[in-house]
Design a protein around this motif. Sequence first.
Motif, PDB file in Angstrom:
ATOM      1  N   PHE A  60       0.656  -1.160   0.057  1.00 48.47           N
ATOM      2  CA  PHE A  60      -0.053   0.176  -0.220  1.00 48.47           C
ATOM      3  C   PHE A  60       0.796   1.269   0.000  1.00 48.47           C
ATOM      4  N   THR A  61       2.039   1.151   0.552  1.00 45.00           N
ATOM      5  CA  THR A  61       2.793   2.554   0.780  1.00 45.00           C
ATOM      6  C   THR A  61       4.120   2.436  -0.241  1.00 45.00           C
ATOM      7  N   PHE A  89       4.265   5.063  -2.903  1.00 47.18           N
ATOM      8  CA  PHE A  89       4.177   6.542  -2.537  1.00 47.18           C
ATOM      9  C   PHE A  89       5.393   6.862  -1.705  1.00 47.18           C
ATOM     10  N   LYS A 136       3.313  15.189  -9.946  1.00 51.76           N
ATOM     11  CA  LYS A 136       3.308  14.399  -9.045  1.00 51.76           C
ATOM     12  C   LYS A 136       4.921  14.318  -8.182  1.00 51.76           C
ATOM     13  N   GLU A 178      -3.685   8.727  -2.790  1.00 52.62           N
ATOM     14  CA  GLU A 178      -3.051   7.711  -2.275  1.00 52.62           C
ATOM     15  C   GLU A 178      -3.186   7.719  -0.917  1.00 52.62           C
ATOM     16  N   ARG A 231      -1.771  10.717   1.490  1.00 52.60           N
ATOM     17  CA  ARG A 231      -1.901  12.305   1.080  1.00 52.60           C
ATOM     18  C   ARG A 231      -2.993  13.170   1.454  1.00 52.60           C
TER      19      ARG A 231
END
Length: 482
Positions: free
Chosen positions: A8-9, A12, A44, A197, A200
Amino acid sequence: MIDMKKIFTSLFLAAVCMGCSDILEEKPKSLASENFYNTAAEAKAAVNAIYGPMRTDAALSTNYPAQLEGLADYGNSRGTQTPVSLYQGLDNTNINRVATIWDNFYQSIRNANLVIANVPKGTSMTDAEKTAFVAEAKYMRALTYFALVRNWAGVPLRTEENMTVADIPRSSVDDVYKLIVADALVAEAGLPDNPAEIGRPTKWAAKTLLSEVNLYLEKWEDSRAKAKEVIDSKKYALVAVTVSEDFQKIYGPEVVNTPEEIFYFKYNRQQGFGLVSYAHRKIGQYNYYGPGGVYAQYTDSVSNSVIKNWDFKDLRKNHIFYNVDIGLGKTSLLYRKYRDPLATGGAGNDYPWYRYADLLLFHAEADARANGKPTADGLESLNKVHRRAYGKPAEAASTVDFKLADFATLQSFIDKVVQERGYETMYEGKRWNDLKRLGIAKQRILEVKNIVVAEKHMLWPIPNSEILYNKAITAKDQNPGY
């Protein structure tokens, strides 16, 4: 669960790491290039670069919380941090630590300014993408200036409009807050309902920021209204706990996110990207932080009245403290809120800048002040946090609830909210600024530590790096006492 956090991370964090190292160090000119902001991917990457300086050991990972936690009424610093909690003046080591916070925060502001100035010129992005990127940059800029103004008072306002100007005078506190509010309102309007995400900000994070900012501005109704919007959205809920270790569902190193996460700074175990390694130590039978580390803060279960008077039935107390004699007595306590025994290069715990518990307590205070007395609505916000602390369901009335009849005056209710927030946010770098805002910092330190705090300690010194670089600021502009 470890793999899930990576899934999940990792994208990012990798982007943020790239923003911090590749962009800022290896290709510094690319950020200023006209071609860098044409696509959404390029924009981004530029936004990710805002987070990098803030997340370093010289800022949020170590120095910022260490300096603030040493000032709080509930604990003391040790080792090289000792001068912080003596309130007798920072030595060169700690003045330099404060200076690195300033430098890194302004690096993040610079990177936000680049996004704000250049993303609208992008040729291969939709208007919606541009709006979202600029809103995120303005949220981060507002958040950073909010940290600066609370710890230094008026500071130079560097924005997209004066990026090429080296010599910027200190602005007034009022003008700094005007920029913070303006940026936060843009963020509120432009950020998405749900995070793009994990990690954020959203429009709800912007509303939470506005709620806290308005507490500082003593705009009670505005603060109450923003907090109520977040509550009524039903986007967030307190994580349920029944035993003290359940708080690891909020703070644990393998937690990806939770229902009460409004805005966190994300960390992982990668070298240089772990959270507050100073806060943990592998000592004796204790294994809260793998590499060893240090313990820069401690407290005492008897001599510190905040800790002594804290009910042991409150599950937060057992979660955050462990008893070990570090040479200061058998009643010494160390903090273990962010524990990660598997850490190798840094702890994987995230930094909880805004949790739903924060928002509820903002609402409880603002609601009471706006109405001139505690109300059932504000009381319920306080009780939600208090119930969860005792292992009760947050949304249901319980035997630990406070009643309106318990508070004969507005001040008695505010005092209880302040006490609850002190317990709830302990070791999150929030307590000292709360005490300053309320005008009770000196009083609390005298009561708890029997130390008279000089006025100079209400602010940090402007670093020499700024005074030497910025000709619009001289020694005469330094904060009093430095």
